[in-house]
Design a protein around this motif. Structure first.
Motif, short mmCIF file in Angstrom:
data_model
loop_
_atom_site.label_atom_id
_atom_site.label_comp_id
_atom_site.label_asym_id
_atom_site.label_seq_id
_atom_site.Cartn_x
_atom_site.Cartn_y
_atom_site.Cartn_z
N THR A 38 57.45 42.62 45.99
CA THR A 38 58.15 42.04 45.97
C THR A 38 58.31 40.80 46.63
O THR A 38 58.21 41.18 47.62
N LEU A 39 58.46 39.74 45.94
CA LEU A 39 58.35 38.23 46.87
C LEU A 39 59.56 37.89 46.91
O LEU A 39 60.34 37.90 45.96
N LEU A 40 60.99 37.80 47.82
CA LEU A 40 61.66 37.33 48.70
C LEU A 40 61.81 36.49 48.17
O LEU A 40 61.08 35.01 49.29
N LEU A 41 62.62 35.15 48.09
CA LEU A 41 63.15 33.58 48.02
C LEU A 41 63.54 33.63 48.92
O LEU A 41 63.48 31.91 49.75
N MET A 42 64.40 34.39 49.88
CA MET A 42 65.02 34.31 51.18
C MET A 42 65.73 32.88 51.07
O MET A 42 66.32 32.08 52.06
N MET A 43 66.82 32.63 49.72
CA MET A 43 68.24 31.38 49.57
C MET A 43 69.05 32.61 49.40
O MET A 43 69.03 33.85 48.88
N PRO A 44 70.21 31.59 49.78
CA PRO A 44 71.72 32.34 49.47
C PRO A 44 72.03 32.64 47.59
O PRO A 44 72.75 33.85 47.95
N ASP A 45 71.95 31.71 47.59
CA ASP A 45 72.23 32.17 46.12
C ASP A 45 70.73 30.95 45.07
O ASP A 45 71.72 30.42 44.78
N THR A 46 70.17 32.02 44.41
CA THR A 46 69.56 31.48 44.01
C THR A 46 69.90 31.06 42.37
O THR A 46 69.72 30.08 41.66
N ARG A 47 71.36 31.11 41.78
CA ARG A 47 71.91 30.97 40.66
C ARG A 47 72.39 29.82 41.08
O ARG A 47 72.76 29.74 39.43
N THR A 48 72.49 29.11 41.83
CA THR A 48 72.87 28.05 41.60
C THR A 48 71.47 27.21 41.78
O THR A 48 72.18 25.03 41.60
N TYR A 49 69.90 27.09 41.97
CA TYR A 49 68.90 26.75 41.94
C TYR A 49 68.34 26.27 40.64
O TYR A 49 68.87 27.83 40.10
N VAL A 88 65.76 39.06 39.47
CA VAL A 88 66.24 39.64 39.71
C VAL A 88 67.11 39.84 41.07
O VAL A 88 66.12 39.85 41.99
N ASN A 89 67.89 38.86 42.01
CA ASN A 89 68.61 39.05 42.75
C ASN A 89 67.91 37.54 43.69
O ASN A 89 67.95 37.65 45.12
N GLY A 90 67.59 36.54 43.31
CA GLY A 90 66.50 35.91 44.11
C GLY A 90 65.27 36.50 44.47
O GLY A 90 64.08 36.25 45.75
N THR A 91 65.19 38.06 43.70
CA THR A 91 63.88 37.79 44.42
C THR A 91 63.10 38.56 42.70
O THR A 91 63.20 38.52 42.00
N LEU A 92 61.31 38.24 43.15
CA LEU A 92 60.67 37.99 42.28
C LEU A 92 59.61 39.50 42.30
O LEU A 92 59.64 40.03 43.52
N ILE A 93 59.93 40.25 41.24
CA ILE A 93 59.32 41.97 41.24
C ILE A 93 58.11 41.86 40.47
O ILE A 93 58.17 41.29 38.99
N ILE A 94 56.55 42.03 41.10
CA ILE A 94 55.57 42.34 39.96
C ILE A 94 55.44 44.53 40.24
O ILE A 94 55.61 44.45 41.57
N ASN A 95 56.02 44.81 39.43
CA ASN A 95 55.98 46.17 39.34
C ASN A 95 54.62 46.87 39.23
O ASN A 95 54.55 47.88 39.82
N HIS A 96 53.32 46.27 39.11
CA HIS A 96 52.35 46.54 38.83
C HIS A 96 51.09 45.86 38.68
O HIS A 96 51.01 44.96 37.83
N VAL A 97 50.83 45.57 40.51
CA VAL A 97 49.68 44.30 40.36
C VAL A 97 48.42 44.59 40.13
O VAL A 97 47.31 45.38 40.56
N ILE A 98 47.97 43.25 39.83
CA ILE A 98 46.79 43.07 39.38
C ILE A 98 45.79 42.59 40.39
O ILE A 98 46.27 41.45 40.83
N ARG A 99 44.32 42.01 40.10
CA ARG A 99 43.32 41.48 40.99
C ARG A 99 43.90 39.95 41.08
O ARG A 99 44.02 39.09 41.66
N ALA A 100 44.19 39.10 39.64
CA ALA A 100 44.90 38.05 39.15
C ALA A 100 45.81 37.49 39.83
O ALA A 100 45.89 36.42 40.21
#
Length: 263
Positions: A38-49, A88-100
């Motif tokens: 999970t990559l957190l964007l650390m922003m208050p509200d990503t829906r406004t940007y 989801v909710n300001g977080t990029l989720i990769i459920n199955h990480v690959i080499r690429a």
């Protein structure tokens, strides 16, 4: 002399199933191959940007991007045909990480005038988890034992202990002298997982070691004496045959001489 009498115990630490990182963190983000990131964007509200996550490859190529509008992925050539990647909710989720997925990512925010504002970079490093640990022992005639530790995964960092006390770090092999006695552990780890194997080492008393050396020496001497005895027998047989052949020739010579005299 030591006696390695068995591998006693295999200890396995459970690998983490989820790794959390955030943009602009100082250290690289390490993720396990096949696990969740999970990559957190650390922003208050990503829906406004309006956002853009860009993977920086080189200045000569067009870097793949993933555009996010109103909190939803709209255009994305960064994770093409991968339904396991969501936002989801300001977080990029990769459920199955690959080499690429390894690489450097940049988070960009668009202001009200569609101007790009960089918000931070993140280096992602994907590593294969540590597999089962295997230990092999190579014995030498001098009584030295060499223990070698191996496992799957990358990269691999090794450490050894004897009865809980550190022995050596960094090497996949260690030498064990005749006095080594107790439980030895080989630990293998990387940034995403850790495995360990424990095995026991015993040593023979010195009298037993001396007896073994004496027996080996006796066997060697018996072998050499056998070779010498066989050679001696062979020479005697050869010499006897030569003498017998000489007697036969002399007898025939005398018989031939007697026949000539009678004529």
């Amino acid at each position: 002399m030591m006696l390695i009498f068995g591998l006693m115990l295999l200890l396995k630490t459970a690998a983490c199933l989820e790794f959390n990182c955030w943009f602009n963190q100082a250290d690289p983000c390490h993720a396990a191959l096949g696990d969740k990131l999970t990559l957190l964007l650390m922003m208050p509200d990503t829906r406004t940007y309006d956002l853009k996550i860009q993977k920086r490859i080189s200045s000569k190529e067009k870097d793949p991007v993933c555009k996010i509008k109103k909190g939803t992925i709209r255009e994305c050539d960064l994770f093409n045909n991968r339904p396991e990647v969501t936002f989801v909710n300001g977080t990029l989720i990769i459920n199955h990480v690959i080499r690429a997925d390894s690489g450097t990512y940049r988070l960009v925010v668009f202001d009200s005038e569609s101007t790009e504002i960089p918000k931070g970079d993140l280096q992602v490093i994907v590593e294969a988890p540590i597999g089962s640990v295997e230990v092999s022992i190579i014995c030498s005639s001098s009584g030295v034992r060499r223990a070698s530790c191996s496992s799957d995964g990358d990269p691999l960092f090794f450490s050894w202990t004897l009865n809980g006390d550190p022995l050596m770090d960094g090497n996949a092999t260690i030498d064990l002298d005749e006095g080594t006695d107790g439980n030895i552990s080989c630990s293998v780890k990387n940034h995403v997982s850790h495995q360990q194997m424990i095995f026991s080492v015993k040593h023979y008393p010195e009298s037993s070691a001396s007896l073994v050396h004496v027996l080996v020496w006796c066997l060697q001497m018996m072998f050499l004496l056998g070779l010498l005895g066989g050679f001696h027998i062979y020479m005697r047989l050869t010499s006897g045959k030569k003498r017998e052949d000489e007697k036969v020739r002399m007898r025939r010579f005398r018989e031939g001489h007697e026949h000539t005299a009678e004529d």
